[in-house]
Enzyme design. Structure first.
Site, mmCIF file in Angstrom:
data_model
loop_
_atom_site.group_PDB
_atom_site.id
_atom_site.type_symbol
_atom_site.label_atom_id
_atom_site.label_comp_id
_atom_site.label_asym_id
_atom_site.label_seq_id
_atom_site.Cartn_x
_atom_site.Cartn_y
_atom_site.Cartn_z
ATOM 1 N N LYS A 124 0.873 -1.182 0.000
ATOM 2 C CA LYS A 124 0.000 0.000 0.000
ATOM 3 C C LYS A 124 0.902 1.221 0.000
ATOM 4 C CE LYS A 124 -4.428 0.961 0.090
ATOM 5 N NZ LYS A 124 -5.579 0.185 -0.396
ATOM 6 N N ASP A 164 -7.040 4.142 -4.655
ATOM 7 C CA ASP A 164 -7.698 4.004 -3.339
ATOM 8 C C ASP A 164 -8.329 5.374 -3.086
ATOM 9 O OD1 ASP A 164 -7.917 2.115 -0.872
ATOM 10 O OD2 ASP A 164 -7.314 3.990 0.038
HETATM 11 P P1 NDP Z 1 -12.914 7.599 -3.049
HETATM 12 O O1 NDP Z 1 -11.853 8.585 -2.809
HETATM 13 O O2 NDP Z 1 -13.417 7.392 -4.427
HETATM 14 O O3 NDP Z 1 -14.169 7.892 -2.105
HETATM 15 C C1 NDP Z 1 -14.032 7.929 -0.733
HETATM 16 C C2 NDP Z 1 -15.340 8.378 -0.118
HETATM 17 O O4 NDP Z 1 -15.258 8.261 1.297
HETATM 18 C C3 NDP Z 1 -15.657 9.845 -0.410
HETATM 19 O O5 NDP Z 1 -17.036 10.018 -0.427
HETATM 20 C C4 NDP Z 1 -15.008 10.525 0.792
HETATM 21 O O6 NDP Z 1 -15.565 11.794 1.089
HETATM 22 C C5 NDP Z 1 -15.317 9.556 1.891
HETATM 23 N N1 NDP Z 1 -14.303 9.654 2.953
HETATM 24 C C6 NDP Z 1 -12.971 9.542 2.819
HETATM 25 N N2 NDP Z 1 -12.355 9.735 3.994
HETATM 26 C C7 NDP Z 1 -13.339 9.966 4.878
HETATM 27 C C8 NDP Z 1 -13.343 10.240 6.260
HETATM 28 N N3 NDP Z 1 -12.212 10.308 6.966
HETATM 29 N N4 NDP Z 1 -14.551 10.415 6.874
HETATM 30 C C9 NDP Z 1 -15.715 10.356 6.158
HETATM 31 N N5 NDP Z 1 -15.760 10.110 4.836
HETATM 32 C C10 NDP Z 1 -14.590 9.912 4.214
HETATM 33 O O7 NDP Z 1 -12.338 6.215 -2.452
HETATM 34 P P2 NDP Z 1 -12.840 4.724 -2.720
HETATM 35 O O8 NDP Z 1 -14.295 4.703 -2.964
HETATM 36 O O9 NDP Z 1 -11.919 4.132 -3.717
HETATM 37 O O10 NDP Z 1 -12.490 4.035 -1.325
HETATM 38 C C11 NDP Z 1 -13.450 3.929 -0.254
HETATM 39 C C12 NDP Z 1 -13.026 2.817 0.695
HETATM 40 O O11 NDP Z 1 -12.954 1.560 -0.038
HETATM 41 C C13 NDP Z 1 -11.650 2.967 1.333
HETATM 42 O O12 NDP Z 1 -11.673 2.403 2.622
HETATM 43 C C14 NDP Z 1 -10.747 2.116 0.436
HETATM 44 O O13 NDP Z 1 -9.580 1.683 1.107
HETATM 45 C C15 NDP Z 1 -11.689 0.954 0.152
HETATM 46 N N6 NDP Z 1 -11.356 0.174 -1.023
HETATM 47 C C16 NDP Z 1 -11.257 0.743 -2.266
HETATM 48 C C17 NDP Z 1 -10.973 -0.040 -3.362
HETATM 49 C C18 NDP Z 1 -10.964 0.517 -4.752
HETATM 50 O O14 NDP Z 1 -10.896 -0.284 -5.688
HETATM 51 N N7 NDP Z 1 -11.067 1.808 -4.961
HETATM 52 C C19 NDP Z 1 -10.678 -1.481 -3.224
HETATM 53 C C20 NDP Z 1 -10.885 -1.998 -1.893
HETATM 54 C C21 NDP Z 1 -11.184 -1.181 -0.849
HETATM 55 P P3 NDP Z 1 -14.822 13.154 0.614
HETATM 56 O O15 NDP Z 1 -15.137 13.272 -0.838
HETATM 57 O O16 NDP Z 1 -15.452 14.197 1.454
HETATM 58 O O17 NDP Z 1 -13.358 12.962 0.892
#
Ligand code: NDP
Length: 444
Positions: A124, A164
């Site tokens: 990571k 991510d």
């Molecule tokens: P994105 O950046 O596309 O979206 C993240 C979302 O979560 C946004 O809506 C963001 O809001 C919100 N968010 C981020 N940090 C916080 C926080 N501290 N508190 C509240 N809301 C938060 O990321 P992903 O959708 O790719 O990832 C989401 C989760 O899925 C993560 O845990 C990631 O590790 C996991 N994941 C992702 C994969 C992938 O293929 N992308 C694969 C496996 C797991 P804002 O816009 O306000 O920041």
């Protein structure tokens, strides 16, 4: 040292890394029973060797903002284990990124990747740079500066990063472009690439879709139909969007989405048209979820998460530790029958205990969100053979992989009363695969 002694030792050595210790504790506690059946593990100090990453790179990233100011951020890459394949895992750009968070993610990634049935190790990386509020040009300059350091440590058979939080198609394209220039090669060193330059169909959808395929397997064990079920989803980024897309397709009703500022509650349900708006809002205009509530005239709650809203199924898809003990109690009291994690480690240990004590279906991210990295693995395969598979082919493979992960969880996680402990199942299956590989490869 036995597993408990290793844990105590890690706590002593890394006292300021709470997320890392949280992830390690969960795994070690759930594998203890199996671990104790293999006395040779202790002699080989296997647990410690599997918990401490192979290496950690940290570096300064220097870039210039639109006003001409020179800015710095920290960059990291944690290469946790390449026992079963090249290091593989996403890059996170978020202000909260620190070594503890990346170490927990790299550790989890190693066992998740082992579950996918594909040959991928775990890694990571990321930076405390936040793309939010930055112009395209600033994001490009940052990505290029980040790769100027990172490129020395990665390669198609060495370490293959992906996206991510804060890293989507735009950021991957900028990083890939810079990597290509520095390395003088066109290889599949990043996954999540655009379709025109080696990306795979279904990769953007894979984590969300995969989570729902896993959920369907869980529901099948109880003969429950997903149609008409009320679902709460957190986040509104990549994982949340495609989770919602698949739920709509299957006839479920999604009533919430969130971002780091708050959540929306839409009692009529988010339909395909509203979802298209969310995609545009987040991907193109990079706006806030509050704007959804303004457009569709529904409730918006600032500074809160959606777990107080009544639902049948909860799909946390934002970030780590977003469901605490009280949230879990509320979900259970409101009749929630299943929680399937799109995000990594979104439930705290106390919340997981609440779900398991209530005997509801509960899938940890390590199993339920593995579809993203699995499809990255499929992208690597397509790049190696210089071919592209159709949408149907990739989707079918993704479905197969999620079903196989579910089967492994059932095999190792079924308890005497029939309850499936998916945490235990996923941890044992993933850990044993990596552990056995490390043993046969010798002391390294
Ligand atoms: P994105 O950046 O596309 O979206 C993240 C979302 O979560 C946004 O809506 C963001 O809001 C919100 N968010 C981020 N940090 C916080 C926080 N501290 N508190 C509240 N809301 C938060 O990321 P992903 O959708 O790719 O990832 C989401 C989760 O899925 C993560 O845990 C990631 O590790 C996991 N994941 C992702 C994969 C992938 O293929 N992308 C694969 C496996 C797991 P804002 O816009 O306000 O920041």
């Amino acid at each position: 040292m036995n597993a408990q002694e290793v844990l105590n030792e890690l706590k002593r050595r890394f006292p300021n890394e709470p997320e890392y210790l949280q992830a390690v504790t969960e795994v070690l506690e759930s594998i203890e029973e199996v671990y104790n059946q293999y006395p040779e593990f202790e002699k080989l100090n296997l647990v410690e060797r599997l918990c401490i990453p192979d290496r950690i790179f940290s570096f300064r990233v220097t870039w210039v903002d639109d006003r001409g100011n020179v800015r710095t951020n920290m960059g990291y890459r944690i290469q946790h284990s390449n026992a079963i394949g090249p290091y593989k895992g996403g890059i996170r750009f978020h202000a909260s990124v620190n070594p503890s968070i990346l170490k927990f993610l790299a550790f989890e990634q190693t066992f998740k990747n082992a579950l996918t049935t594909l040959p991928m190790g775990g890694a990571k990386g990321g930076s405390d740079f936040s793309p939010r509020g930055k112009s395209n040009a600033e994001v490009m300059r940052f990505c290029q500066a980040f790769v100027l350091e990172l490129w020395k440590h990665i390669g198609p058979d060495t370490d293959v990063p992906a996206g991510d939080i804060g890293v989507g198609g735009r950021e991957i394209a900028y990083m890939f472009g810079m990597y290509k220039k520095l390395s003088k090669e066109f290889t599949g060193t990043f996954t999540g690439k655009g379709l025109e330059f080696g990306g795979s169909l279904i990769r953007p959808e894979a984590t969300g879709y995969g989570n729902i395929y896993f959920l369907l397997e869980m529901l099948k064990t109880k003969n429950i139909d997903i149609k008409g079920k009320v679902c709460t989803v957190s986040g509104s980024g990549n994982v949340a969007q495609y989770t919602v897309e698949k739920l709509i397709e299957l006839g479920a009703k999604v009533v919430t989405l969130s971002d780091s500022n708050g959540y929306i509650y839409d009692p009529d349900g988010i339909d395909s048209e509203k979802l298209e708006y969310v995609k545009e809002l987040k991907e193109m205009y990079r706006g806030r979820i509050r704007e959804y509530a303004e457009k569709y005239n529904c409730k918006y709650v600032e500074g809160a998460r959606p777990w107080g809203e009544k639902c049948d199924i909860a799909l946390p898809s934002a970030t780590q530790n977003e469901i605490g003990e009280d949230d879990a109690k509320t979900l259970v009291a409101n009749g929630c029958i299943a929680v399937s994690e799109g995000a990594n480690m979104p439930s705290t240990p106390a919340a997981i205990e609440v779900f398991q004590n209530a005997k509801i279906l509960y899938a940890p991210g390590k199993a339920a969100n593995a579809g993203g990295v699995a499809t990255s693995g499929l992208e690597m395969t397509q790049n190696s053979v210089r071919m592209s598979w159709s949408r149907e082919e990739v989707d079918a493979k993704l479905k197969d992989i999620m079903q196989s992960i579910h089967a492994q969880c059932v095999k190792y996680g079924a308890e005497p009363d029939g309850y499936i402990n998916y945490v235990k199942g996923a941890n044992i299956a993933g850990f044993m695969k990596v552990a056995k590989t490390v043993i046969v490869q010798g002391i390294l």
